[in-house]
Write a protein that holds these residues in place. Structure first.
Motif, short mmCIF file in Angstrom:
data_model
loop_
_atom_site.label_atom_id
_atom_site.label_comp_id
_atom_site.label_asym_id
_atom_site.label_seq_id
_atom_site.Cartn_x
_atom_site.Cartn_y
_atom_site.Cartn_z
N VAL A 104 0.84 -1.19 0.00
CA VAL A 104 0.00 0.00 0.00
C VAL A 104 0.88 1.24 0.00
N LEU A 105 0.67 2.09 -1.00
CA LEU A 105 1.37 3.37 -1.06
C LEU A 105 0.41 4.45 -0.61
N VAL A 106 0.79 5.18 0.44
CA VAL A 106 -0.02 6.28 0.96
C VAL A 106 0.62 7.59 0.50
N VAL A 107 -0.16 8.40 -0.18
CA VAL A 107 0.28 9.72 -0.65
C VAL A 107 -0.49 10.73 0.19
N PHE A 121 9.22 16.42 -6.17
CA PHE A 121 9.81 15.55 -5.16
C PHE A 121 8.82 14.45 -4.76
N VAL A 122 7.54 14.81 -4.63
CA VAL A 122 6.50 13.82 -4.33
C VAL A 122 6.43 12.79 -5.45
N ARG A 123 6.45 13.26 -6.68
CA ARG A 123 6.41 12.37 -7.85
C ARG A 123 7.57 11.39 -7.83
N ARG A 124 8.75 11.86 -7.47
CA ARG A 124 9.93 10.99 -7.41
C ARG A 124 9.79 9.94 -6.31
N CYS A 164 8.96 4.09 -5.24
CA CYS A 164 8.24 2.98 -4.62
C CYS A 164 7.70 2.02 -5.66
N ILE A 165 7.10 2.57 -6.71
CA ILE A 165 6.52 1.73 -7.77
C ILE A 165 7.61 0.92 -8.47
N ASN A 166 8.70 1.56 -8.81
CA ASN A 166 9.76 0.89 -9.57
C ASN A 166 10.54 -0.13 -8.75
#
Length: 82
Positions: free
Chosen positions: A7-10, A60-63, A68-70
């Motif tokens: 789970v990725l929390v943004v 920075f958030v995008r990175r 995490c995805i990669n």
């Protein structure tokens, strides 16, 4: 982690631990899932209110998200303070 949902929390960070990323991580762990975070803001807050917000630059958030995805992969994305 092999059998855990990822789970990725943004969301924003709550220094008091009662909301935001910190609270989400507690819930995710309680359900036996693996939590990752992309921090959108840092807050100064307690149980009575929010006294300040420092926004994290969107690039920075995008990175954080891409990393995490990669590397780990993501099954679910949960959003909070965007």
């Amino acid at each position: 982690m092999a059998n855990e949902r990822r789970v990725l929390v943004v969301a924003g960070s709550d220094c008091s631990g009662g909301a935001g990323l910190e609270a989400d991580q507690k819930v995710i762990a309680a359900y036996g899932c693996y939590a990752m975070t992309a921090t959108t803001a840092l807050t100064i807050q307690d149980t009575k209110g929010v006294y300040g917000v420092h926004e994290v630059p969107s690039d920075f958030v995008r990175r954080q998200i891409d990393t995490c995805i990669n590397d780990i992969g993501v099954d679910v994305v949960k959003t909070g303070m965007l």
